[in-house]
Motif scaffolding. Sequence first.
Motif, short mmCIF file in Angstrom:
data_model
loop_
_atom_site.label_atom_id
_atom_site.label_comp_id
_atom_site.label_asym_id
_atom_site.label_seq_id
_atom_site.Cartn_x
_atom_site.Cartn_y
_atom_site.Cartn_z
N MET A 1 -0.80 3.87 -8.62
CA MET A 1 0.63 3.95 -8.34
C MET A 1 1.09 5.40 -8.22
O MET A 1 1.88 5.75 -7.34
N ASP A 2 0.59 6.26 -9.09
CA ASP A 2 0.95 7.68 -9.03
C ASP A 2 0.44 8.33 -7.75
O ASP A 2 1.12 9.19 -7.16
N ARG A 3 -0.73 7.90 -7.31
CA ARG A 3 -1.28 8.47 -6.08
C ARG A 3 -0.47 8.05 -4.86
O ARG A 3 -0.26 8.84 -3.94
N ILE A 4 0.01 6.82 -4.86
CA ILE A 4 0.87 6.35 -3.78
C ILE A 4 2.14 7.20 -3.72
O ILE A 4 2.56 7.65 -2.65
N LYS A 5 2.74 7.43 -4.89
CA LYS A 5 3.97 8.23 -4.95
C LYS A 5 3.72 9.66 -4.48
O LYS A 5 4.50 10.20 -3.68
N LYS A 6 2.64 10.25 -4.95
CA LYS A 6 2.33 11.64 -4.61
C LYS A 6 2.07 11.78 -3.11
O LYS A 6 2.54 12.74 -2.46
N THR A 7 1.35 10.83 -2.54
CA THR A 7 1.04 10.88 -1.10
C THR A 7 2.30 10.73 -0.27
O THR A 7 2.48 11.41 0.75
N THR A 8 3.20 9.88 -0.71
CA THR A 8 4.46 9.68 0.01
C THR A 8 5.33 10.92 -0.04
O THR A 8 5.90 11.36 0.96
N LEU A 9 5.44 11.54 -1.21
CA LEU A 9 6.28 12.72 -1.37
C LEU A 9 5.72 13.95 -0.66
O LEU A 9 6.44 14.93 -0.46
N SER A 10 4.45 13.89 -0.26
CA SER A 10 3.85 15.03 0.43
C SER A 10 4.32 15.16 1.87
O SER A 10 4.09 16.18 2.53
N VAL A 11 4.99 14.12 2.39
CA VAL A 11 5.46 14.13 3.77
C VAL A 11 6.73 14.96 3.87
O VAL A 11 7.71 14.73 3.14
N ASP A 12 6.73 15.94 4.78
CA ASP A 12 7.94 16.73 5.01
C ASP A 12 9.06 15.82 5.48
O ASP A 12 8.88 15.01 6.39
N GLY A 13 10.21 15.96 4.88
CA GLY A 13 11.35 15.13 5.26
C GLY A 13 11.62 14.01 4.28
O GLY A 13 12.72 13.47 4.24
N VAL A 14 10.63 13.64 3.47
CA VAL A 14 10.85 12.62 2.44
C VAL A 14 11.41 13.32 1.21
O VAL A 14 10.73 14.12 0.57
N ARG A 15 12.67 13.05 0.90
CA ARG A 15 13.33 13.73 -0.21
C ARG A 15 13.03 13.09 -1.56
O ARG A 15 13.00 13.76 -2.58
N SER A 16 12.87 11.77 -1.57
CA SER A 16 12.56 11.07 -2.81
C SER A 16 11.94 9.71 -2.48
O SER A 16 12.00 9.24 -1.34
N GLN B 1 4.76 8.38 9.10
CA GLN B 1 3.81 9.37 8.64
C GLN B 1 3.36 9.08 7.19
O GLN B 1 2.17 9.20 6.86
N ALA B 2 4.30 8.66 6.36
CA ALA B 2 3.96 8.32 4.98
C ALA B 2 3.00 7.13 4.94
O ALA B 2 2.01 7.14 4.20
N LYS B 3 3.27 6.13 5.76
CA LYS B 3 2.39 4.95 5.82
C LYS B 3 0.99 5.35 6.29
O LYS B 3 -0.02 4.92 5.72
N TYR B 4 0.93 6.18 7.32
CA TYR B 4 -0.35 6.64 7.85
C TYR B 4 -1.15 7.39 6.79
O TYR B 4 -2.36 7.15 6.62
N ASN B 5 -0.49 8.26 6.06
CA ASN B 5 -1.17 9.04 5.02
C ASN B 5 -1.73 8.15 3.91
O ASN B 5 -2.85 8.36 3.43
N ILE B 6 -0.93 7.18 3.50
CA ILE B 6 -1.37 6.28 2.42
C ILE B 6 -2.58 5.46 2.87
O ILE B 6 -3.59 5.36 2.16
N LEU B 7 -2.50 4.87 4.05
CA LEU B 7 -3.58 4.01 4.53
C LEU B 7 -4.87 4.79 4.77
O LEU B 7 -5.97 4.25 4.61
N ASN B 8 -4.75 6.05 5.14
CA ASN B 8 -5.94 6.84 5.47
C ASN B 8 -6.54 7.59 4.29
O ASN B 8 -7.65 8.09 4.40
N THR B 9 -5.80 7.68 3.21
CA THR B 9 -6.37 8.34 2.02
C THR B 9 -6.72 7.34 0.92
O THR B 9 -7.44 7.69 -0.01
N MET B 10 -6.25 6.10 1.05
CA MET B 10 -6.53 5.07 0.05
C MET B 10 -7.02 3.81 0.78
O MET B 10 -6.23 2.92 1.12
N PRO B 11 -8.32 3.74 1.04
CA PRO B 11 -8.88 2.69 1.89
C PRO B 11 -8.67 1.26 1.39
O PRO B 11 -8.71 0.33 2.19
N ASN B 12 -8.43 1.06 0.10
CA ASN B 12 -8.23 -0.30 -0.41
C ASN B 12 -6.83 -0.84 -0.14
O ASN B 12 -6.57 -2.03 -0.35
#
Length: 301
Positions: free
Chosen positions: A216-231, A267-278
């Motif tokens: 869960m923490d990794r999902i949050k961290k990956t999402t927040l890494s996208v420029d433009g996502v404030r929270s 972009q957030a969805k793409y990052n999550i799917l490509n860094t967390m294969p499960n």
Amino acid sequence: MNENDRLSLGKKASWIGIIGNILLTALKAIIGFISGSTAMVADALHSGSDIVATTIVLHGIKISHRPPDQEHHYGHGKAESIVAKIIAIILMITGMGIGLSAYHSLKSPNLTSPDAIAIWAAVLSIVVKEWMYRYTVKIGERIESQALVADAWHHRTDAFSSIAALIGITGAVLGYPILDPIAGIIVAFMIVKAGFSIYLDAINELMDTAPSKEVMDRIKKTTLSVDGVRSVHKIRARKNGNQIYVDLVICVDKYITVEKGHQFAAQAKYNILNTMPNIKDVVIHVDPYPLEDNDHSQEKR
């Protein structure tokens, strides 16, 4: 690992388990009857239940890899949890049956010591079943199959029951025949306990228990890494077999266009799917930032 490789490894591990258990069941049953060992006959019944359980696992793995259809929009991944639950029930029923049989033998006034040949059968069973456990659990963890891991523990309980049988048989051969049925009761208790533990794990997954905090923490961290996502807030996830489905809400600058907000979400969805294969799929809702009530949001610092 793609789904075809996962299916292939799961089937291979299952077939090795089925063939191994057929040979062990036959050997232990024959020697148990010849030697007159209650503990060895109980151990043979346990190995026999392994054949049924592993066959169910094999079919469950096949079903879990079927693609989504009109009746199952999220696929068939929960088949593995259902299979794990069935295995747990088989284990508990088998254990209670073995325990009852051993109890009746314990009450018998004509207890006799088994022949020493039963000792060698128990030793062989311990070695083979421990190897089967290690092999199966390694594959199960590699492909993240709850059903296969449950089946591996079925092998491990068989190894433990063979250890108990070995102690009981050895004691009986040395002149303490009461130890043989006592060992059978101990075997039964271990089998029931393992079945109950597997049952609880299967129930948790069928109840859509969330993945670990690390995931869960990794999902949050990956999402927040996208420029433009404030929270990001309201992150929800559930397991479906070895796959995870995620829902979450992101907050973006309320003055940007809808199209731009959608690009951030994509972009957030793409990052999550490509860094967390499960993770099989991610659904993202976009809210304006700041929210009037964002007590539960996670903002960038």
